[in-house]
Design an enzyme around this catalytic site. Structure first.
Site, PDB file in Angstrom:
ATOM      1  N   GLY A   8      30.230  37.575  77.714  1.00  0.00           N
ATOM      2  CA  GLY A   8      30.329  37.798  79.168  1.00  0.00           C
ATOM      3  C   GLY A   8      28.968  37.686  79.837  1.00  0.00           C
ATOM      4  O   GLY A   8      28.667  38.386  80.814  1.00  0.00           O
ATOM      5  N   LEU A  10      27.550  35.621  81.794  1.00  0.00           N
ATOM      6  CA  LEU A  10      27.339  35.101  83.153  1.00  0.00           C
ATOM      7  C   LEU A  10      27.726  36.121  84.228  1.00  0.00           C
ATOM      8  O   LEU A  10      27.696  35.817  85.412  1.00  0.00           O
ATOM      9  CB  LEU A  10      28.132  33.805  83.351  1.00  0.00           C
ATOM     10  CG  LEU A  10      27.721  32.655  82.415  1.00  0.00           C
ATOM     11  CD1 LEU A  10      28.525  31.395  82.719  1.00  0.00           C
ATOM     12  CD2 LEU A  10      26.227  32.348  82.540  1.00  0.00           C
ATOM     13  N   GLY A  11      28.067  37.335  83.821  1.00  0.00           N
ATOM     14  CA  GLY A  11      28.451  38.365  84.791  1.00  0.00           C
ATOM     15  C   GLY A  11      27.247  39.054  85.406  1.00  0.00           C
ATOM     16  O   GLY A  11      26.094  38.625  85.233  1.00  0.00           O
ATOM     17  N   GLN A  12      27.514  40.165  86.128  1.00  0.00           N
ATOM     18  CA  GLN A  12      26.440  40.847  86.866  1.00  0.00           C
ATOM     19  C   GLN A  12      25.341  41.338  85.931  1.00  0.00           C
ATOM     20  O   GLN A  12      24.155  41.164  86.215  1.00  0.00           O
ATOM     21  CB  GLN A  12      27.015  42.036  87.660  1.00  0.00           C
ATOM     22  CG  GLN A  12      26.001  42.619  88.630  1.00  0.00           C
ATOM     23  CD  GLN A  12      26.386  44.002  89.159  1.00  0.00           C
ATOM     24  OE1 GLN A  12      27.386  44.591  88.764  1.00  0.00           O
ATOM     25  NE2 GLN A  12      25.587  44.509  90.075  1.00  0.00           N
ATOM     26  N   ASP A  34      30.075  32.922  77.257  1.00  0.00           N
ATOM     27  CA  ASP A  34      31.004  33.370  78.303  1.00  0.00           C
ATOM     28  C   ASP A  34      32.227  32.470  78.222  1.00  0.00           C
ATOM     29  O   ASP A  34      32.187  31.406  77.608  1.00  0.00           O
ATOM     30  CB  ASP A  34      30.353  33.287  79.700  1.00  0.00           C
ATOM     31  CG  ASP A  34      31.007  34.222  80.718  1.00  0.00           C
ATOM     32  OD1 ASP A  34      30.361  35.218  81.125  1.00  0.00           O
ATOM     33  OD2 ASP A  34      32.177  33.965  81.106  1.00  0.00           O
ATOM     34  N   ILE A  35      33.304  32.872  78.878  1.00  0.00           N
ATOM     35  CA  ILE A  35      34.522  32.060  78.890  1.00  0.00           C
ATOM     36  C   ILE A  35      34.376  30.876  79.842  1.00  0.00           C
ATOM     37  O   ILE A  35      35.167  29.953  79.839  1.00  0.00           O
ATOM     38  CB  ILE A  35      35.746  32.932  79.274  1.00  0.00           C
ATOM     39  CG1 ILE A  35      37.045  32.255  78.845  1.00  0.00           C
ATOM     40  CG2 ILE A  35      35.733  33.297  80.738  1.00  0.00           C
ATOM     41  CD1 ILE A  35      38.262  33.166  78.945  1.00  0.00           C
ATOM     42  N   TYR A 141      41.080  51.200  83.758  1.00  0.00           N
ATOM     43  CA  TYR A 141      39.697  50.939  83.313  1.00  0.00           C
ATOM     44  C   TYR A 141      39.130  52.153  82.579  1.00  0.00           C
ATOM     45  O   TYR A 141      38.522  52.025  81.513  1.00  0.00           O
ATOM     46  CB  TYR A 141      38.876  50.613  84.557  1.00  0.00           C
ATOM     47  CG  TYR A 141      37.415  50.285  84.331  1.00  0.00           C
ATOM     48  CD1 TYR A 141      37.024  49.146  83.640  1.00  0.00           C
ATOM     49  CD2 TYR A 141      36.423  51.111  84.873  1.00  0.00           C
ATOM     50  CE1 TYR A 141      35.678  48.830  83.478  1.00  0.00           C
ATOM     51  CE2 TYR A 141      35.078  50.803  84.720  1.00  0.00           C
ATOM     52  CZ  TYR A 141      34.716  49.671  84.022  1.00  0.00           C
ATOM     53  OH  TYR A 141      33.379  49.374  83.872  1.00  0.00           O
ATOM     54  N   LYS A 145      37.941  52.523  78.719  1.00  0.00           N
ATOM     55  CA  LYS A 145      36.573  52.918  78.340  1.00  0.00           C
ATOM     56  C   LYS A 145      36.588  54.118  77.394  1.00  0.00           C
ATOM     57  O   LYS A 145      35.785  54.175  76.464  1.00  0.00           O
ATOM     58  CB  LYS A 145      35.734  53.221  79.591  1.00  0.00           C
ATOM     59  CG  LYS A 145      35.372  51.976  80.410  1.00  0.00           C
ATOM     60  CD  LYS A 145      34.533  50.994  79.616  1.00  0.00           C
ATOM     61  CE  LYS A 145      34.007  49.842  80.449  1.00  0.00           C
ATOM     62  NZ  LYS A 145      33.420  48.775  79.619  1.00  0.00           N
TER      63      LYS A 145
END
Ligand code: NAD
Length: 316
Positions: A8, A10-12, A34-35, A141, A145
């Site tokens: 992941g 390319l995320g924040q 990343d996907i 979420y 977690k």
């Protein structure tokens, strides 16, 4: 950490963490995956490969070929997006994590998994929420977690996988936009203030949540991953935070630099309900004691830096 694979990326978080780690450990030592693919610095400044974390064999093969000794697992669906599609969140957030844990177990790699202040539910103390307290979240979420924290502990105790993690608050950054979280307003407000001089808050005044500026979050990831394992009493995950504020307090701080800035309110019930179920301010004492967690930025210095960096980026 010597050979680090990030999912992941390319995320924040990943779009800054990848570059931060490449500076510290060397560009060729950090594989970003990343996907999806884009033309960002992450893709251009070091190894990058497409990886869907739901593909267990693909996950293992990428990490094995790269000879990863550390996996940083960031691919996930965040709080608001998860409430929009709870089953998709369950599949991605849990199966993706199991694939990361299994890969770490087979390769005897260290594993970092971010948790979140979303693990606490409405029954946890709102102020100075302790490291150890009942975790009864009411969002998908949060459920993901909590289950993720337990799975990380399980793999540590049963298989001796070196799992570590942080309960992040809302992360504020100026590189990549946030990906569907409850605290996104604290980033969006800066873009709107600089571009248009106004912002409509989706949260009510008086809604307090913990936040952290991205440079402090990146350093905390490195610090917890490099910490002496004998000092770590908690594995996944440590409370960390730098500041707690409400929308109107952030707006007042921004007004000091942009005096014409105004904010109004249009409450979004889903995001307001999630925010109301989260703590106002968590206690990071265990992280400070066990691996020396500390931060550089508070509300004042973060706001100044965000306005400087984003004005340079957004204004002609
Ligand atoms: P993000 O939504 O910005 O990025 C997630 C990335 O995962 C995206 O680039 C997306 O393309 C990728 N992705 C989605 N599905 C994938 C799949 N099947 N395979 C591979 N990649 C896939 O998220 P973020 O803000 O960078 O958060 C990363 C982690 O940190 C998450 O676990 C999140 O829960 C946690 N966290 C974030 C914050 C925050 O404020 N950003 C706060 C607390 C915890």
């Amino acid at each position: 950490m010597k050979r680090i694979m990030i999912t992941g990326a390319l995320g924040q978080i990943g779009s800054e963490l990848t570059l931060f780690l490449r500076k510290l450990y060397g560009s060729d030592q950090v594989l970003a995956t990343d996907i999806r693919r884009n033309d960002s610095e992450v893709v251009q400044t070091g190894p990058f490969e497409l990886l869907d974390v739901m593909n267990r064999k693909g996950f293992y093969d990428r990490a094995n070929q790269f000879q990863a000794d550390t996996i940083i697992h960031l691919a996930a669906l965040l709080s608001v997006a998860a409430e929009g599609n709870p089953l998709a969140a369950w599949h991605l957030n849990m199966e993706g994590l199991v694939n990361a844990l299994e890969t770490a177990r087979e390769l005897q790699a260290k594993l970092f998994t971010p948790s979140s202040i979303a693990v606490f539910g409405p029954t946890a103390p709102k102020a100075m929420t302790p490291q150890e307290t009942g975790l009864r979240p009411v969002t998908m979420y949060g459920v993901n977690k909590v289950a993720g924290e337990l799975l990380n502990d399980y793999y540590f105790h049963k298989y001796n996988v070196d799992t570590r993690g942080l309960r992040f608050p809302g992360l504020i950054s100026h590189t990549a936009l946030p990906g569907g979280g409850t605290t996104d307003y604290a980033v969006e407000i800066f873009y709107e203030a600089i571009k248009n001089g106004r912002y409509t808050s989706y949260l009510e005044p008086g809604t307090y949540m913990d936040m952290m500026y991205m440079p402090d979050a990146l350093q905390a990831i490195v610090d917890v991953m490099e910490a002496d394992p004998l000092r770590l009493k908690h594995r996944n995950a440590y409370n960390v935070t730098s500041m707690s504020f409400s929308p109107e307090e952030l707006a007042a701080e921004i007004k000091k630099y942009l005096p014409a800035f105004t904010m109004d309110y249009q409450i979004e019930p889903v995001r307001q309900a999630i925010a109301d179920s989260w703590p106002n301010h968590i206690d990071a004492a265990a992280a400070k004691k066990e691996w020396g967690f500390s931060v550089q930025y508070n509300l004042t210095t973060m706001t100044k830096d965000m306005i400087e960096k984003l004005s340079y980026k957004l204004l002609p």
